[in-house]
Design a protein around this motif. Structure first.
Motif, mmCIF file in Angstrom:
data_model
loop_
_atom_site.group_PDB
_atom_site.id
_atom_site.type_symbol
_atom_site.label_atom_id
_atom_site.label_comp_id
_atom_site.label_asym_id
_atom_site.label_seq_id
_atom_site.Cartn_x
_atom_site.Cartn_y
_atom_site.Cartn_z
ATOM 1 N N ARG A 1 5.425 6.836 0.404
ATOM 2 C CA ARG A 1 5.478 6.079 1.671
ATOM 3 C C ARG A 1 4.445 4.975 1.620
ATOM 4 N NH1 ARG A 1 5.111 10.786 6.082
ATOM 5 N NH2 ARG A 1 3.837 11.731 4.497
ATOM 6 N N GLY A 2 4.774 3.862 2.254
ATOM 7 C CA GLY A 2 3.807 2.785 2.259
ATOM 8 C C GLY A 2 4.149 1.674 3.220
ATOM 9 N N ARG B 1 0.876 -1.172 0.000
ATOM 10 C CA ARG B 1 0.000 0.000 0.000
ATOM 11 C C ARG B 1 0.912 1.220 0.000
ATOM 12 N NH1 ARG B 1 -5.109 -1.740 1.182
ATOM 13 N NH2 ARG B 1 -5.881 0.345 1.585
ATOM 14 N N LEU B 2 0.902 1.974 -1.111
ATOM 15 C CA LEU B 2 1.864 3.050 -1.319
ATOM 16 C C LEU B 2 1.147 4.333 -1.718
ATOM 17 C CD1 LEU B 2 4.941 3.682 -1.600
ATOM 18 C CD2 LEU B 2 4.738 2.956 -3.979
ATOM 19 N N ASP B 3 1.492 5.443 -1.041
ATOM 20 C CA ASP B 3 0.911 6.738 -1.439
ATOM 21 C C ASP B 3 2.022 7.730 -1.741
ATOM 22 O OD1 ASP B 3 1.302 8.761 0.890
ATOM 23 O OD2 ASP B 3 0.505 6.987 1.909
ATOM 24 N N PHE B 4 1.706 8.684 -2.635
ATOM 25 C CA PHE B 4 2.664 9.697 -3.078
ATOM 26 C C PHE B 4 2.114 11.088 -2.815
ATOM 27 C CE2 PHE B 4 3.763 6.092 -5.745
ATOM 28 C CZ PHE B 4 5.147 6.111 -5.725
ATOM 29 N N THR B 5 3.032 12.007 -2.463
ATOM 30 C CA THR B 5 2.717 13.426 -2.299
ATOM 31 C C THR B 5 3.762 14.225 -3.052
ATOM 32 O OG1 THR B 5 1.803 13.014 -0.098
ATOM 33 C CG2 THR B 5 2.355 15.285 -0.625
ATOM 34 N N SER B 6 3.340 15.288 -3.731
ATOM 35 C CA SER B 6 4.259 16.161 -4.469
ATOM 36 C C SER B 6 4.078 17.611 -4.044
ATOM 37 C CB SER B 6 3.994 16.083 -5.976
ATOM 38 O OG SER B 6 4.365 14.857 -6.503
ATOM 39 N N TYR B 7 5.207 18.314 -3.957
ATOM 40 C CA TYR B 7 5.214 19.767 -3.774
ATOM 41 C C TYR B 7 5.757 20.330 -5.078
ATOM 42 C CZ TYR B 7 4.570 18.454 1.021
ATOM 43 O OH TYR B 7 4.064 17.901 2.175
ATOM 44 N N LEU B 8 4.980 21.192 -5.740
ATOM 45 C CA LEU B 8 5.330 21.597 -7.087
ATOM 46 C C LEU B 8 5.502 23.095 -7.260
ATOM 47 C CD1 LEU B 8 2.293 22.406 -8.754
ATOM 48 C CD2 LEU B 8 2.034 20.111 -7.881
ATOM 49 N N VAL B 9 6.374 23.441 -8.207
ATOM 50 C CA VAL B 9 6.616 24.821 -8.617
ATOM 51 C C VAL B 9 6.795 24.798 -10.125
ATOM 52 C CG1 VAL B 9 8.197 26.778 -8.500
ATOM 53 C CG2 VAL B 9 7.753 25.441 -6.462
#
Length: 184
Positions: A121-122, A88-96
């Protein structure tokens, strides 16, 4: 004398139209996105899709060019290995990034291009719901997006966008979003 007055009048009218256009077109927009994202790596796409949510702030100049920054939760993906273990894997992005909007009446076409810092993370879960460990990875990558939106009011617009966030080692997060934007 008449020519001088006419010239001053023409210059004043031209300046007022440029100032009025600049004041109208230059703005800050807050945009919320909700959609569906899929994870793929080396030509293989996970069968699972996730619900993606994001919020972005964008400043646009009269030329249509702008800059944006925001955060995006790509959602949680679930994959099962041949041995029966589940990831079980999740992704987060901080973008510019940089943006360009092309208004065509009430419809606006948009292009976004930039960089993002991502974190995945997972948990790994074995058969019988036994926790086997956790996985974490992070890095940077590029993203791009194409969108079309419709102005519901002078300040509120609704649109759809297709985006791709590239991860390191050939991983990609592709999504289709519905976006609601409010222009201040």
């Amino acid at each position: 004398m008449q020519r001088a007055r006419a010239l001053v009048l023409i210059l004043a009218a031209s300046a007022m139209s440029v100032i009025a256009t600049s004041a109208h077109a230059q703005h800050f927009t807050l945009e919320a996105a909700a959609g569906n994202s899929k994870y793929s790596e080396s030509g293989q796409t996970l069968p699972d899709s996730a619900t993606a949510l994001g919020i972005t702030g964008r400043y646009t100049w009269p030329s249509g060019f702008g800059v944006e920054g925001g955060v995006r939760g790509h959602g949680e993906f679930v994959a099962t290995s041949s041995s029966g273990d589940t990831l079980r894997l999740d992704f987060t992005s901080y973008l510019v990034g940089v943006t360009y909007d092309l208004p065509l009446g009430p419809v606006t076409l948009g292009v976004r291009l930039g960089g993002h810092a991502w974190r995945g993370r997972g948990n790994v879960i074995g058969s019988g719901s036994v926790w086997l460990g956790k996985v974490e990875d992070s890095g940077t990558g590029l993203y791009h997006s194409l969108s079309v939106s419709y102005a519901l009011t002078e300040r509120l617009s609704l649109g759809v966008a297709r985006s791709e966030f590239r991860l390191e080692d050939g991983g990609k997060l592709k999504s289709t979003d519905i976006r609601l934007a409010y222009r201040f």
